[in-house]
Design a protein around this motif. Sequence first.
Motif, mmCIF file in Angstrom:
data_model
loop_
_atom_site.group_PDB
_atom_site.id
_atom_site.type_symbol
_atom_site.label_atom_id
_atom_site.label_comp_id
_atom_site.label_asym_id
_atom_site.label_seq_id
_atom_site.Cartn_x
_atom_site.Cartn_y
_atom_site.Cartn_z
ATOM 1 N N ASP C 135 0.827 -1.204 0.000
ATOM 2 C CA ASP C 135 0.000 0.000 0.000
ATOM 3 C C ASP C 135 0.866 1.262 0.000
ATOM 4 N N LEU C 136 1.893 1.249 0.845
ATOM 5 C CA LEU C 136 2.802 2.408 0.929
ATOM 6 C C LEU C 136 3.421 2.706 -0.434
ATOM 7 N N LEU C 137 3.972 1.661 -1.047
ATOM 8 C CA LEU C 137 4.601 1.842 -2.363
ATOM 9 C C LEU C 137 3.598 2.322 -3.385
ATOM 10 N N ASP C 138 2.449 1.685 -3.359
ATOM 11 C CA ASP C 138 1.411 2.004 -4.324
ATOM 12 C C ASP C 138 1.023 3.481 -4.236
ATOM 13 N N ARG C 139 0.828 3.956 -2.999
ATOM 14 C CA ARG C 139 0.426 5.350 -2.824
ATOM 15 C C ARG C 139 1.521 6.293 -3.294
ATOM 16 N N LEU C 140 2.766 5.969 -2.944
ATOM 17 C CA LEU C 140 3.859 6.859 -3.327
ATOM 18 C C LEU C 140 4.061 6.872 -4.830
ATOM 19 N N ARG C 141 3.901 5.724 -5.463
ATOM 20 C CA ARG C 141 4.063 5.673 -6.925
ATOM 21 C C ARG C 141 3.016 6.537 -7.611
ATOM 22 N N ARG C 142 1.817 6.502 -7.052
ATOM 23 C CA ARG C 142 0.785 7.328 -7.656
ATOM 24 C C ARG C 142 1.062 8.823 -7.422
ATOM 25 N N MET C 143 1.416 9.155 -6.172
ATOM 26 C CA MET C 143 1.679 10.567 -5.883
ATOM 27 C C MET C 143 2.905 11.061 -6.653
ATOM 28 N N GLY C 144 3.928 10.225 -6.723
ATOM 29 C CA GLY C 144 5.152 10.628 -7.424
ATOM 30 C C GLY C 144 5.060 10.419 -8.918
ATOM 31 N N ARG C 145 3.896 9.959 -9.378
ATOM 32 C CA ARG C 145 3.649 9.747 -10.809
ATOM 33 C C ARG C 145 4.751 8.901 -11.439
ATOM 34 N N ASN C 146 5.156 7.886 -10.696
ATOM 35 C CA ASN C 146 6.252 7.080 -11.216
ATOM 36 C C ASN C 146 6.184 5.667 -10.629
ATOM 37 N N PRO C 147 5.861 4.666 -11.463
ATOM 38 C CA PRO C 147 5.674 3.306 -10.974
ATOM 39 C C PRO C 147 6.980 2.647 -10.541
ATOM 40 N N ALA C 148 8.097 3.328 -10.794
ATOM 41 C CA ALA C 148 9.387 2.710 -10.455
ATOM 42 C C ALA C 148 9.856 3.031 -9.046
ATOM 43 N N ILE C 149 9.138 3.941 -8.354
ATOM 44 C CA ILE C 149 9.566 4.282 -6.992
ATOM 45 C C ILE C 149 9.571 3.026 -6.128
ATOM 46 N N THR C 150 10.656 2.807 -5.418
ATOM 47 C CA THR C 150 10.745 1.601 -4.597
ATOM 48 C C THR C 150 11.708 1.859 -3.449
ATOM 49 N N PHE C 151 11.908 0.848 -2.630
ATOM 50 C CA PHE C 151 12.903 1.078 -1.588
ATOM 51 C C PHE C 151 14.148 0.252 -1.899
ATOM 52 N N ASP C 152 15.232 0.697 -1.311
ATOM 53 C CA ASP C 152 16.520 0.076 -1.562
ATOM 54 C C ASP C 152 16.703 -1.047 -0.541
ATOM 55 N N GLU C 153 16.682 -2.298 -1.004
ATOM 56 C CA GLU C 153 16.739 -3.436 -0.074
ATOM 57 C C GLU C 153 18.044 -3.460 0.724
#
Lengths: 313, 313, 313, 313
Positions: C135-153
């Motif tokens: 959910d966190l990623l999904d929301r940020l990708r939408r707000m940041g208009r970028n489906p590639a936003i992710t976290f660095d493992e």
Amino acid sequence: MDLQTIVTETWNALADDRGSGNPARYIPALAAVDPRKFGIAIATPDGRVAAAGDVDEAFSIQSISKVFALALALEREGSALWDAVGREPSGDAFNSIVQLEKEKGIPRNPFINSGAIVTTDRFIGNRGVDAAVRDLLDRLRRMGRNPAITFDEDVARSESEAGERNRALAWFLADFGRLLNPVEEVLSVYFRQCALSMSCRQLAESALFLAFDGSDPVTGQRMCSASRARRINALMLLCGHYDNSGQFAFEVGFPGKSGVGGGILASVPGRAAIAVWSPGLNRAGTSLLGARALAEIAQRTGWSVFSGPLPEG
Amino acid sequence: MDLQTIVTETWNALADDRGSGNPARYIPALAAVDPRKFGIAIATPDGRVAAAGDVDEAFSIQSISKVFALALALEREGSALWDAVGREPSGDAFNSIVQLEKEKGIPRNPFINSGAIVTTDRFIGNRGVDAAVRDLLDRLRRMGRNPAITFDEDVARSESEAGERNRALAWFLADFGRLLNPVEEVLSVYFRQCALSMSCRQLAESALFLAFDGSDPVTGQRMCSASRARRINALMLLCGHYDNSGQFAFEVGFPGKSGVGGGILASVPGRAAIAVWSPGLNRAGTSLLGARALAEIAQRTGWSVFSGPLPEG
Amino acid sequence: MDLQTIVTETWNALADDRGSGNPARYIPALAAVDPRKFGIAIATPDGRVAAAGDVDEAFSIQSISKVFALALALEREGSALWDAVGREPSGDAFNSIVQLEKEKGIPRNPFINSGAIVTTDRFIGNRGVDAAVRDLLDRLRRMGRNPAITFDEDVARSESEAGERNRALAWFLADFGRLLNPVEEVLSVYFRQCALSMSCRQLAESALFLAFDGSDPVTGQRMCSASRARRINALMLLCGHYDNSGQFAFEVGFPGKSGVGGGILASVPGRAAIAVWSPGLNRAGTSLLGARALAEIAQRTGWSVFSGPLPEG
Amino acid sequence: MDLQTIVTETWNALADDRGSGNPARYIPALAAVDPRKFGIAIATPDGRVAAAGDVDEAFSIQSISKVFALALALEREGSALWDAVGREPSGDAFNSIVQLEKEKGIPRNPFINSGAIVTTDRFIGNRGVDAAVRDLLDRLRRMGRNPAITFDEDVARSESEAGERNRALAWFLADFGRLLNPVEEVLSVYFRQCALSMSCRQLAESALFLAFDGSDPVTGQRMCSASRARRINALMLLCGHYDNSGQFAFEVGFPGKSGVGGGILASVPGRAAIAVWSPGLNRAGTSLLGARALAEIAQRTGWSVFSGPLPEG
């Protein structure tokens, strides 16, 4: 080995280090004292004093006076005193302020400054400053067997002038409604009490009551009840050296109270009262050479409240 | 009056108040203990134990184990232990956190939880958890003269499950780089050590070394050096009862260490080791009836480190 | 002067100082970042981004993620969140521990670490770690208009390995019963959230909702209600930079949140969202060049929540 | 809707709750005020004042005076003032003492009492108490456009008599060497400044300079530079209501400063200055009805520094 030999040997063993540590310099009268002064006096119930060095020169006893003030306030107020001041160690100066605030103006114990101010206030009671000061001197002169014991007016004045921290503490106490007397009246007694001037010999003789369940074994005079004497010893052991009390109990092993004038008064229950004096202080504000001298005496005599009574004879 | 009479009379004087105070309830195993249990045992150097009440029933010694852990860690590490943990009283639990943070992860003393965790970590050293636990049990069985002494696995598991506060403390210590072993390994020993199960009789017998300069006067076994035994006594007196240590020194007058299981272990230097047990606690977390029993025994025997040695005979 | 010119001139004015300050070194992934990176991006409601320097390179946003986590937790929990975490500034790290203890596990605000851990716990709620992270990623990708936003493992793993302090805080919270989920589950989300990797451009675009009463003026997407957006701005202004918040409000004059990765996100209500990045930190842990860039932009644009709206045109 | 209507409707909406909250009672003069007093005044740059209720009755502005004292001290001392007093929020009263001690007598900000005492000391500077008091009154009379503004001698005397806490703080500051003038001289100005007597109308008119970059838009008089006005607004927002500042920023959304007399002064940058008065306080010591009135006004006008400028027209 007899006590006089132990005292002499201890003094000799440390004499080369006279002048080590840093004397208190916040008031001129303390800064002016010769840092190489060094005295050791042990008073015993047979009336004798084993002594070495500068034992007959009066110095400013400073916080050592808190022990006498406590004994006198306890006699005046009884256990009600413990409603106004606690009996627990306080940690360092930082914590003592934090706790004073957290515990709504009840100081942790009578040996931190806020606690000593409350003790003095209760010792004054409702009889006024002058009567209280006369009584304090009178009692000490009798215990010290010396009518010349007095306080140094110069030191008292300097203490007052440099007394911002103590004024702050006293006003905090007043804000919490913990003082019976006006702040400046309490402080005027407090500063004089800190300015009491006594020699090692007088101190050791005055404090025999602590080691002998409340009364002087030489004169037979009673200063306080047996149980109060024990309790004052307990407080000295737990709280007698600010944030260095654990260290002192660890290394010396019997109750003591230090003053920034470089004096330390110790009580060895059932055996003796000891006073040492050397102006240079360690980082915790205790006489550096004085604490070493007491550790040395503990070592050589075997005295410690934490080991069993030695075989007699 | 002989000791057995004193113990019996003390037990009788307090028996009506069995069940007073509040037993610890944070883990089921402690909550399940019969609150009316009450035992007193005094071990003396002649090998005898004066006893009354529930003295042969094992209970969870909890923080009393910190005394044994300290003795063992000191033997292993020597004075280097004091680089990792202090020797000063800490005030209340609130202050112990504040100070842990202020003093960059050096706990004030080995008897607050953070200090005991460090002590346990040093006792483990580099030999791993299993060897350390075996050594701990082995030493206690020898001192307690009983090969059956062990820890209660249920209690250890419950302690771990209810161990949030101790985990927080251990991670704080780890954050400051103060632990040699992984947090969960240290805690696994710590929780087992707290779960040691001993009777009053075993406790008193195991602790004679504290009162007799480091070695058991009955078996001749040495647990630690004379000076370390004295210093552990000093720590017990100054810090043995959290924020109630001053009160305890005041009312009882000799070193003690309490546990939330309702036990108190006391050392009377040169005379005896005492263990009492009654599950109900006072507000400071010390056994209510236990503390009263010790004060009563102090009164009846005249034992106090703050008064002189009694006349012999 | 147009915004792009202001951004370009600001970047040029500070470019010589790239590399000043001290990058965070507690995990390898942060220590490895080129300290001379420097980017500025200002997103405006017309959909444009004025940018200079390294604005398209993703970096570890660290504590900036607390702003997004707060917005999401507020949407999930509503005002009930404020029962679990406060809204007042906390002073320095020392005080935040003291207060956590004094206030029984209620962190002072959602931007100190303990408060962010509680916020993350509430954002997880009862749906489990994996659903929450998605959910966190999904929301940020939408707000940041970028489906590639992710976290660095790698960063998330390093954060966990170096996470002693956060573990201590989480266990404290658990001890006070303040967490709904197990400590390690909460932390696994918390460490991943801190490891979110975003560029200045993405950050600025994602945060427009803060400056425009809760919805993105470009896409029309709503992130939270108008009053919640205002309140997040209030919290950023009062608590966005630990013990440096007053200084930042003083010198920059609009809400911001910094991260130890060297990023700062700022919201200028009614006007723009700004993201700056430069790894070197000042003593308070805020990007040194980043804070200077924001002060410069404030100066050149006249933007400040503490002065009136400028005349239009 | 015009401002006068908003003010009238706000007053009417809350009038039934007059008398709620608890008026300050620590001095007789405050305890004697009619708790049902309630006034609202909004001064705008066109020279008008929208008003309702008791807006022309003078009351004791108490800590609101700290805003004026800060503006004046800043003009006198310039940025050097920030060497003597910080700009960060302080948490609660407990923390402000802890921090004063920890930070060696540098108060966290000019709005806690210790910080205000330092500010007053710097405002006095080296010109003596009488000149400073004359200058203070003179400046306020000009800003408030009323030569009759003065302080209430009765209140000043009562403040001094009940001033134990402030005396404690001042002596702490003196102990750290932070005061230029003698403690009692600084306090004599401080207590009079707290005893300033002004009406809502006078307060609002006096404070327009805060909302308009340092000069009164009506008279053209400059009180301080634009950047200092902004910074005073920042401090009011972050620290204007002791430990309730976050809550206030959250619910009202613009800078304010409350006093225990029940007044609150607020600045809405670019728009207006607002003064409200109702003696009953909430638990944080802020006027209960006053804070509600400001929240209501914020709601009805849409004013908030945390949302964008409203569309004009």
